[in-house]
Scaffold this motif. Sequence first.
Motif, PDB file in Angstrom:
ATOM      1  N   VAL A 211       1.224  -1.494   0.369  1.00 24.90           N
ATOM      2  CA  VAL A 211       0.080  -0.193   0.250  1.00 24.90           C
ATOM      3  C   VAL A 211       0.883   1.555  -0.026  1.00 24.90           C
ATOM      4  O   VAL A 211       2.129   1.486   1.190  1.00 24.90           O
ATOM      5  CB  VAL A 211      -0.894   0.613   1.075  1.00 24.90           C
ATOM      6  CG1 VAL A 211      -1.393   0.972   0.948  1.00 24.90           C
ATOM      7  CG2 VAL A 211      -1.962  -1.313   0.406  1.00 24.90           C
TER       8      VAL A 211
ATOM      9  N   LEU B 289      -0.037   5.505   0.531  1.00 26.32           N
ATOM     10  CA  LEU B 289      -0.463   6.607   0.563  1.00 26.32           C
ATOM     11  C   LEU B 289       0.135   8.146   1.120  1.00 26.32           C
ATOM     12  O   LEU B 289       1.149   8.069   1.296  1.00 26.32           O
ATOM     13  CB  LEU B 289      -1.322   5.707   1.692  1.00 26.32           C
ATOM     14  CG  LEU B 289      -2.214   4.460   1.676  1.00 26.32           C
ATOM     15  CD1 LEU B 289      -2.842   4.252   3.215  1.00 26.32           C
ATOM     16  CD2 LEU B 289      -3.865   4.956   1.337  1.00 26.32           C
TER      17      LEU B 289
ATOM     18  N   GLY C 285      -1.447  11.624   2.686  1.00 28.56           N
ATOM     19  CA  GLY C 285      -2.793  12.634   2.873  1.00 28.56           C
ATOM     20  C   GLY C 285      -2.109  12.825   4.368  1.00 28.56           C
ATOM     21  O   GLY C 285      -1.143  13.394   4.983  1.00 28.56           O
TER      22      GLY C 285
ATOM     23  N   VAL D 144      -6.869  10.138   2.701  1.00 28.92           N
ATOM     24  CA  VAL D 144      -6.472  10.625   1.723  1.00 28.92           C
ATOM     25  C   VAL D 144      -7.754  11.068   0.380  1.00 28.92           C
ATOM     26  O   VAL D 144      -8.564  10.854   0.789  1.00 28.92           O
ATOM     27  CB  VAL D 144      -6.283   8.812   1.554  1.00 28.92           C
ATOM     28  CG1 VAL D 144      -5.333   8.848   0.291  1.00 28.92           C
ATOM     29  CG2 VAL D 144      -5.660   9.151   2.153  1.00 28.92           C
TER      30      VAL D 144
ATOM     31  N   ILE E 218      -8.003   6.929   6.786  1.00 31.95           N
ATOM     32  CA  ILE E 218      -7.589   5.392   6.842  1.00 31.95           C
ATOM     33  C   ILE E 218      -6.848   4.959   7.777  1.00 31.95           C
ATOM     34  O   ILE E 218      -6.206   5.880   8.277  1.00 31.95           O
ATOM     35  CB  ILE E 218      -6.870   4.512   5.437  1.00 31.95           C
ATOM     36  CG1 ILE E 218      -7.504   5.011   4.119  1.00 31.95           C
ATOM     37  CG2 ILE E 218      -5.520   3.573   5.743  1.00 31.95           C
ATOM     38  CD1 ILE E 218      -7.274   5.226   2.947  1.00 31.95           C
TER      39      ILE E 218
ATOM     40  N   CYS F 188      -4.166   3.748  10.478  1.00 29.29           N
ATOM     41  CA  CYS F 188      -2.632   3.400   9.808  1.00 29.29           C
ATOM     42  C   CYS F 188      -2.002   2.875  11.117  1.00 29.29           C
ATOM     43  O   CYS F 188      -2.164   3.826  12.766  1.00 29.29           O
ATOM     44  CB  CYS F 188      -1.617   3.939   9.840  1.00 29.29           C
ATOM     45  SG  CYS F 188      -2.372   4.528   7.494  1.00 29.29           S
TER      46      CYS F 188
END
Length: 152
Positions: free
Chosen positions: A4, A6, A8, A34, A51, A53
Amino acid sequence: MNKVILMGRLTRDPEVRYSQGESSLAIARYSLAVDRRFNRNNQDGQTADFINCVAFGKSGEFAEKYFKKGTKIAVTGRIQTGSYTNKEGQKVYTTEVVVEDQEFAESKNANGGNAGFSGSSPAPSFDAPSNNGSGDGFINLPDGIDEELPFN
């Protein structure tokens, strides 16, 4: 392959806890907003995904020290799913990104000083090339600097 990438902004300051035992391990949890690239048939008006994390060890300590709400970061990692039973006896499913690498995605000044990182020495600055030069976009170096460069 489970990979993944990302980019953001943090929706809140990271929440950091330390594991129990001889060598405690930092566990940082944060959420990234994001932006969605395309907005096709978006019924609910949402333009970002949020999302979760989680970063372990040195990455967790780094997040605790330097990341603040609003900081724009780039994260690489892997998706991990899980489940647990809550107090009401209902099964809850989870999805989060286990962080393998994280870094700032913009300078501290670009976010109004909210990035939370202050290095011990400022980044080198170069004067913009003046229009009286050749106009090729390169900086004019003074003569004799060749001995100071680390390459030939």
